[in-house]
Design a protein around this motif. Structure first.
Motif, PDB file in Angstrom:
ATOM      1  N   PHE A 503       0.824  -1.210   0.000  1.00 49.98           N
ATOM      2  CA  PHE A 503       0.000   0.000   0.000  1.00 49.98           C
ATOM      3  C   PHE A 503       0.859   1.262   0.000  1.00 49.98           C
ATOM      4  O   PHE A 503       0.429   2.321  -0.463  1.00 49.98           O
ATOM      5  CB  PHE A 503      -0.914  -0.001   1.228  1.00 49.98           C
ATOM      6  CG  PHE A 503      -0.187  -0.083   2.529  1.00 49.98           C
ATOM      7  CD1 PHE A 503       0.140   1.058   3.240  1.00 49.98           C
ATOM      8  CD2 PHE A 503       0.217  -1.318   3.048  1.00 49.98           C
ATOM      9  CE1 PHE A 503       0.839   0.983   4.434  1.00 49.98           C
ATOM     10  CE2 PHE A 503       0.912  -1.404   4.244  1.00 49.98           C
ATOM     11  CZ  PHE A 503       1.229  -0.252   4.934  1.00 49.98           C
ATOM     12  N   LEU A 504       2.091   1.172   0.510  1.00 52.14           N
ATOM     13  CA  LEU A 504       3.021   2.292   0.467  1.00 52.14           C
ATOM     14  C   LEU A 504       3.575   2.509  -0.942  1.00 52.14           C
ATOM     15  O   LEU A 504       3.899   3.635  -1.333  1.00 52.14           O
ATOM     16  CB  LEU A 504       4.183   2.053   1.426  1.00 52.14           C
ATOM     17  CG  LEU A 504       3.884   2.122   2.924  1.00 52.14           C
ATOM     18  CD1 LEU A 504       5.050   1.553   3.725  1.00 52.14           C
ATOM     19  CD2 LEU A 504       3.593   3.556   3.358  1.00 52.14           C
ATOM     20  N   ARG A 505       3.680   1.446  -1.706  1.00 48.63           N
ATOM     21  CA  ARG A 505       4.265   1.523  -3.044  1.00 48.63           C
ATOM     22  C   ARG A 505       3.291   2.045  -4.093  1.00 48.63           C
ATOM     23  O   ARG A 505       3.695   2.747  -5.028  1.00 48.63           O
ATOM     24  CB  ARG A 505       4.787   0.139  -3.460  1.00 48.63           C
ATOM     25  CG  ARG A 505       5.489   0.092  -4.817  1.00 48.63           C
ATOM     26  CD  ARG A 505       6.696   0.985  -4.858  1.00 48.63           C
ATOM     27  NE  ARG A 505       7.354   0.958  -6.167  1.00 48.63           N
ATOM     28  CZ  ARG A 505       8.259   1.851  -6.567  1.00 48.63           C
ATOM     29  NH1 ARG A 505       8.622   2.828  -5.768  1.00 48.63           N
ATOM     30  NH2 ARG A 505       8.809   1.760  -7.751  1.00 48.63           N
ATOM     31  N   TYR A 506       2.014   1.715  -3.968  1.00 46.14           N
ATOM     32  CA  TYR A 506       1.040   2.065  -5.003  1.00 46.14           C
ATOM     33  C   TYR A 506       1.146   3.522  -5.493  1.00 46.14           C
ATOM     34  O   TYR A 506       1.217   3.755  -6.700  1.00 46.14           O
ATOM     35  CB  TYR A 506      -0.376   1.811  -4.493  1.00 46.14           C
ATOM     36  CG  TYR A 506      -0.906   0.407  -4.673  1.00 46.14           C
ATOM     37  CD1 TYR A 506      -0.749  -0.293  -5.868  1.00 46.14           C
ATOM     38  CD2 TYR A 506      -1.628  -0.209  -3.657  1.00 46.14           C
ATOM     39  CE1 TYR A 506      -1.271  -1.574  -6.036  1.00 46.14           C
ATOM     40  CE2 TYR A 506      -2.159  -1.482  -3.801  1.00 46.14           C
ATOM     41  CZ  TYR A 506      -1.976  -2.165  -4.996  1.00 46.14           C
ATOM     42  OH  TYR A 506      -2.500  -3.423  -5.163  1.00 46.14           O
ATOM     43  N   PRO A 507       1.129   4.523  -4.616  1.00 37.91           N
ATOM     44  CA  PRO A 507       1.178   5.899  -5.137  1.00 37.91           C
ATOM     45  C   PRO A 507       2.490   6.233  -5.845  1.00 37.91           C
ATOM     46  O   PRO A 507       2.534   7.185  -6.626  1.00 37.91           O
ATOM     47  CB  PRO A 507       1.008   6.758  -3.872  1.00 37.91           C
ATOM     48  CG  PRO A 507       0.389   5.859  -2.856  1.00 37.91           C
ATOM     49  CD  PRO A 507       0.948   4.507  -3.145  1.00 37.91           C
ATOM     50  N   SER A 508       3.543   5.473  -5.589  1.00 35.32           N
ATOM     51  CA  SER A 508       4.885   5.819  -6.084  1.00 35.32           C
ATOM     52  C   SER A 508       5.401   4.846  -7.136  1.00 35.32           C
ATOM     53  O   SER A 508       6.608   4.736  -7.329  1.00 35.32           O
ATOM     54  CB  SER A 508       5.868   5.867  -4.896  1.00 35.32           C
ATOM     55  OG  SER A 508       5.441   6.787  -3.926  1.00 35.32           O
ATOM     56  N   THR A 509       4.488   4.156  -7.839  1.00 35.39           N
ATOM     57  CA  THR A 509       4.944   3.134  -8.792  1.00 35.39           C
ATOM     58  C   THR A 509       5.781   3.707  -9.926  1.00 35.39           C
ATOM     59  O   THR A 509       6.582   2.985 -10.522  1.00 35.39           O
ATOM     60  CB  THR A 509       3.735   2.383  -9.390  1.00 35.39           C
ATOM     61  OG1 THR A 509       2.773   3.348  -9.868  1.00 35.39           O
ATOM     62  CG2 THR A 509       3.087   1.482  -8.370  1.00 35.39           C
ATOM     63  N   GLY A 510       5.604   4.971 -10.252  1.00 34.89           N
ATOM     64  CA  GLY A 510       6.382   5.553 -11.348  1.00 34.89           C
ATOM     65  C   GLY A 510       7.729   6.090 -10.922  1.00 34.89           C
ATOM     66  O   GLY A 510       8.456   6.665 -11.736  1.00 34.89           O
ATOM     67  N   ILE A 511       8.101   5.885  -9.667  1.00 32.74           N
ATOM     68  CA  ILE A 511       9.348   6.415  -9.125  1.00 32.74           C
ATOM     69  C   ILE A 511      10.329   5.262  -8.903  1.00 32.74           C
ATOM     70  O   ILE A 511       9.992   4.273  -8.249  1.00 32.74           O
ATOM     71  CB  ILE A 511       9.076   7.176  -7.812  1.00 32.74           C
ATOM     72  CG1 ILE A 511       8.167   8.378  -8.099  1.00 32.74           C
ATOM     73  CG2 ILE A 511      10.374   7.611  -7.150  1.00 32.74           C
ATOM     74  CD1 ILE A 511       7.649   9.060  -6.864  1.00 32.74           C
ATOM     75  N   ASP A 512      11.534   5.388  -9.456  1.00 34.95           N
ATOM     76  CA  ASP A 512      12.485   4.273  -9.430  1.00 34.95           C
ATOM     77  C   ASP A 512      13.545   4.380  -8.346  1.00 34.95           C
ATOM     78  O   ASP A 512      14.157   3.369  -7.985  1.00 34.95           O
ATOM     79  CB  ASP A 512      13.194   4.169 -10.794  1.00 34.95           C
ATOM     80  CG  ASP A 512      12.227   3.849 -11.920  1.00 34.95           C
ATOM     81  OD1 ASP A 512      11.217   3.159 -11.656  1.00 34.95           O
ATOM     82  OD2 ASP A 512      12.478   4.300 -13.058  1.00 34.95           O
ATOM     83  N   ASP A 513      13.805   5.589  -7.832  1.00 40.56           N
ATOM     84  CA  ASP A 513      14.963   5.755  -6.960  1.00 40.56           C
ATOM     85  C   ASP A 513      14.631   5.697  -5.471  1.00 40.56           C
ATOM     86  O   ASP A 513      15.485   5.924  -4.628  1.00 40.56           O
ATOM     87  CB  ASP A 513      15.679   7.060  -7.268  1.00 40.56           C
ATOM     88  CG  ASP A 513      14.789   8.278  -7.033  1.00 40.56           C
ATOM     89  OD1 ASP A 513      13.560   8.097  -6.875  1.00 40.56           O
ATOM     90  OD2 ASP A 513      15.325   9.401  -7.004  1.00 40.56           O
ATOM     91  N   LYS A 514      13.385   5.406  -5.142  1.00 38.33           N
ATOM     92  CA  LYS A 514      12.998   5.272  -3.737  1.00 38.33           C
ATOM     93  C   LYS A 514      11.745   4.403  -3.648  1.00 38.33           C
ATOM     94  O   LYS A 514      10.965   4.326  -4.609  1.00 38.33           O
ATOM     95  CB  LYS A 514      12.785   6.643  -3.091  1.00 38.33           C
ATOM     96  CG  LYS A 514      11.789   7.530  -3.816  1.00 38.33           C
ATOM     97  CD  LYS A 514      11.600   8.883  -3.113  1.00 38.33           C
ATOM     98  CE  LYS A 514      12.808   9.786  -3.230  1.00 38.33           C
ATOM     99  NZ  LYS A 514      12.976  10.365  -4.587  1.00 38.33           N
ATOM    100  N   PRO A 515      11.532   3.749  -2.506  1.00 37.80           N
ATOM    101  CA  PRO A 515      10.359   2.877  -2.387  1.00 37.80           C
ATOM    102  C   PRO A 515       9.050   3.633  -2.358  1.00 37.80           C
ATOM    103  O   PRO A 515       8.033   3.171  -2.881  1.00 37.80           O
ATOM    104  CB  PRO A 515      10.602   2.119  -1.082  1.00 37.80           C
ATOM    105  CG  PRO A 515      11.521   2.994  -0.290  1.00 37.80           C
ATOM    106  CD  PRO A 515      12.386   3.685  -1.300  1.00 37.80           C
TER     107      PRO A 515
END
Length: 807
Positions: A503-515
């Motif tokens: 659930f922490l990853r979902y909003p940031s799926t387009g970001i590669d350099d941090k979880p």
């Protein structure tokens, strides 16, 4: 307007929704963020079953409702694809999981789209994607760096069928929760997460979070905090002592023997030479039994030949070994007070050990007891504490022992550290390298992910090692600290680590350099609403809370509880058992999608039983819901044909509409979907009796139905000339004055005698009427001291409480 053709309509709107991105909120610009989360599925079968659709539909309805209330709803979806469930299915199908799991996921995607979910597909996560499990490994590394991950030798639970260890939470009634095989035990070097360091916070926060009470109770019981005394008895002719924990310090004067678990390290040290052969044979036999067997069989034991001394009365206490004592519970040693413990009483009788009463039962004459007396009471045979009540005596005894250095007040927990290692192939590799010089060393973060290699023979070996141990190019590695030859860890992670943070990853799926991006995380989390299964009460739901707290303490996130609100849905029962892939009693939704359409299936599943309770699945009732949607279609076909007709909007019609708005709104908020649908059916019946509908009635009914049946309502919304989309239109608001129901006077009787007359809404059900009756001060006064054995309700007329004793 033609016939209602659900397949054509649903295909049309699936394509339109996808092409317009209607369910893809701008996460950076959202003004009213609302994170609506559902438990992502295991792709451990060829497709979803009806039980999955039931769970996902209930969550999706709530998300659609919130979006129409003006929230920017984010409802992502993904796949929990690692783990034993997927690997076992691959073994069963004799297909490598690297080929089978992607194929399953593809089918799952099509089914999830077919069911009409408002999913933000651009934020999909798949736990088997190295871009995802890179960050799962990163979390492991952070826990290791902060001292929350350790590898140690420990007695573990082993599944002979799955050929791997199991966490305590994955054992149900002595059986593996995945395959129902009876578990055994082994001593293995394993990785653990120190969740016990968070026991108090995990427990205390339960009082503050808005979760289903049943889930909170399950977690309280699993954490199992108890207050008592930790005490030591010195062992005769030895420099060692036995430490134990008790919640009954008031009974210590009644200790007549002690029992050690067969695995207890003192067993070898203190056993006399005379007793050693018997002890060794007994321990060997005990190690063949499961924990459940040891707890359920007749009490057995062998005397070690050693004695301890009770520091309170200086009595010699024989030390026994008994397999009903487990090394994983407490200290692995117990003080035995047979007069006041049922198990100890049986043991003492079998081996003719003394039974000393130290808490007097009521009317005790000083003689022998026929059975153990386990309640608190007045102390006897307890020296200076005689005559004291148990509670006061316990405190006084603790104080005396603490001052003498023989004991201390202590909290004990049932919760054990999270066993994270799995001796399987299909999982996230543990990012640790073992060096003879440096010990275990975390893989540098820049070298993550440690990619799971392709292994043709992926079957579990049963040799205490993962199949990865047979791949030299994977195992051989250089130590990140000293550069010398070292060995890569070959166990993989429990897949509950993968799902502990998704659930922490979902909003940031387009970001590669941090979880997870700090700005997006702060804007969207904690999750506003989470709906999932009760079976995860002490697995996924406890682990997510622990990982969230740990990440908070490390400074990575600003909150320590992951979900603002959690609601548990019920389960569908088929052939007397919960519908599940592991049991094989599943029903595919695909045929229903084709024959009746997703709208019908969604509405039927929500109408058949209360969402939070579940119930028996039967396809017999689906035809009634199918007919209901056909009638809705025909109602709007007639309305379109009569376009321009002056329908009028009489007060009775306005009242009916606003009462329905109020009812449906309240019921959706409370997840009472079945009664909301019933209200819509009743309202539609009234609309069908009208010669024509007002514009407000025409739009309002569709809006109220939209969360349940998104396709047909979208189509009819377009056909009545409204702008795309109904799912972004504003949810109707009830006019309280018009929604107010007529009140009626109801007599409240107790044993046939009228004690009060109350005013309630006409048509109130029994639950509401009885609750209102019990609010009456006069009724409360007359019921005081009486036990209600039966309640009789005559709608809109009378409530009668029948009691067990009449005055």
């Amino acid at each position: 307007m033609g016939r209602y053709e659900p397949n054509e309509i649903e295909a049309k709107w699936r394509e339109r929704w996808a092409s317009t991105g209607i369910y893809e909120p701008d996460l950076h610009a959202a003004r009213r963020p609302f994170y609506n989360l559902l438990m992502f599925p295991y792709p451990s079968a060829e497709g979803l079953h009806i039980g999955n659709v039931y769970a996902f539909t209930g969550a999706d309805i709530y998300g659609r409702f919130k979006a129409m209330q003006g929230h920017d709803v984010f409802e992502p979806i993904g796949f929990d694809a690692f783990g034993m469930h997927s690997e076992n299915f691959a073994l069963k199908q004799n297909v490598h999981p690297t080929k089978l799991v992607p194929r399953n996921i593809k089918n799952f995607r099509e089914q999830l789209k077919a069911m009409g979910g408002r999913f933000a597909w651009s934020h999909e996560v798949v736990t088997t994607d190295p871009a995802y499990y890179r960050w799962t490994q990163w979390i492991f590394v952070q826990l290791f760096k902060h001292g929350l991950a350790e590898k140690r030798l420990a007695p573990v639970t082993w599944c002979p069928s799955c050929k791997t260890v199991l966490a305590d939470e994955q054992v149900i009634n002595g059986e593996c929760e995945r395959c129902s095989t009876e578990v055994t035990h082994r001593d293995l070097e394993q990785w653990f997460f120190k969740i016990t360091q968070y026991a108090d916070r995990l427990l205390n926060n339960l009082d503050e979070i808005d979760w289903t009470e049943e889930i909170k109770t399950a977690q309280r019981n699993w954490i199992g905090r108890t207050e008592g005394l930790e005490m030591t008895f010195p062992i005769e002719e030895s420099s060692t002592s036995v430490t134990f924990f008790t919640t009954r310090p008031d009974t210590i004067f009644g200790v007549t023997f002690m029992v050690l678990a067969p695995e207890h390290p003192l067993v070898k040290q203190i056993t006399s030479e005379e007793q050693r052969p018997a002890i060794e044979q007994y321990v060997a036999e005990a190690m063949k039994k499961t924990a459940i067997e040891r707890q359920s069989m007749e009490r057995s034991g062998v005397f070690t030949g050693a004695y301890a001394t009770n520091p309170l009365n200086q009595q010699r206490v024989p030390i026994w070994v008994g397999d009903y004592v487990l090394s994983t519970v407490g200290t692995g040693a117990i003080m035995a007070v047979p007069a006041h413990d049922t198990r100890d009483f049986a043991f003492a009788q079998r081996f003719e050990l003394p039974i000393t009463v130290v808490v007097a039962p009521p009317d005790w004459d000083g003689g022998e007891l026929a059975e153990a007396y386990t309640e608190p009471g007045t102390l006897a045979n307890s020296g200076e504490f005689d005559g004291m009540e148990s509670a006061a005596a316990s405190q006084a005894i603790i104080e005396k022992l603490e001052s003498a250095g023989s004991g201390k007040r202590q909290m004990q927990y049932r919760l054990r550290n999270w066993l994270i290692s799995r001796q399987r192939y299909w999982g996230t590799p543990i990012p640790i390298i073992h060096c003879d010089e440096c010990g275990p060393v975390a893989v540098p973060e820049d070298d993550l992910p440690v990619v799971l290699p392709y292994v043709e023979e992926f079957r579990p070996t049963g040799t205490n090692q993962s199949p990865l141990a047979s791949v030299p190019e994977f195992v051989q590695a250089a130590c990140p600290s000293c550069g010398k030859d070292a060995r890569r860890e070959t166990d993989v992670c429990d897949n509950f680590l993968d799902s502990s943070w998704y659930f922490l990853r979902y909003p940031s799926t387009g970001i590669d350099d941090k979880p997870f991006d700090p700005e997006l995380t702060k804007r969207w989390l904690p999750v506003h609403n989470y709906i999932g299964g009760k079976e995860h009460a002490v697995l996924h739901l406890l682990y997510t809370r622990f990982i969230t707290m740990a990440l908070h303490d490390m400074g990575f996130i600003e909150f320590e509880e992951p979900f603002r609100r959690f609601r548990a849905h019920g389960v569908l029962i088929l052939e007397g058992a919960k519908m599940s892939k592991s049991r094989g009693n599943i029903v595919s939704p695909d045929d229903f999608f084709k024959s009746h359409g997703a709208d019908t299936l969604r509405t039927y599943l929500m109408f058949a039983s209360r969402f939070e309770e579940g119930g028996d699945f039967s396809n017999q009732g689906i035809e009634g819901v199918f007919r209901f949607l056909h009638r809705v279609w025909e109602l709007y076909a007639r309305q379109i044909e009569q376009a321009g007709a002056d329908a009028g909007f009489p007060i009775e019609a306005q009242q009916a509409m606003h009462r329905t708005i109020k009812k449906v709104t309240g019921d959706i908020e409370d997840l009472k979907y079945n009664t909301a649908i019933a209200a819509l059916m009743e309202y539609s019946h009234k609309l069908q009796k009208r010669p024509a509908l007002s514009a407000e009635e025409t739009t309002t009914f569709l809006q109220l139905l939209a969360p349940f049946a998104p396709f047909i309502t979208e189509e009819l919304w377009e056909r009545i000339g409204r702008d795309y989309s109904i799912h972004t239109s504003a949810w109707p608001l009830a006019d309280e004055a018009l929604a107010k129901l007529q009140e009626v006077s109801v007599a409240v009787q107790i044993d046939g005698r009228t004690r009060d007359v109350i005013e309630i809404e006409a048509g109130s059900d029994e639950e509401a009427a009885v609750a209102a009756a019990k609010q009456s001060a006069r009724v409360q006064r007359h019921l005081d001291g009486l036990a209600v054995v039966k309640t009789i309700y005559v709608p809109d007329r009378m409530v009668n409480f029948v009691t067990s004793s009449k005055r």
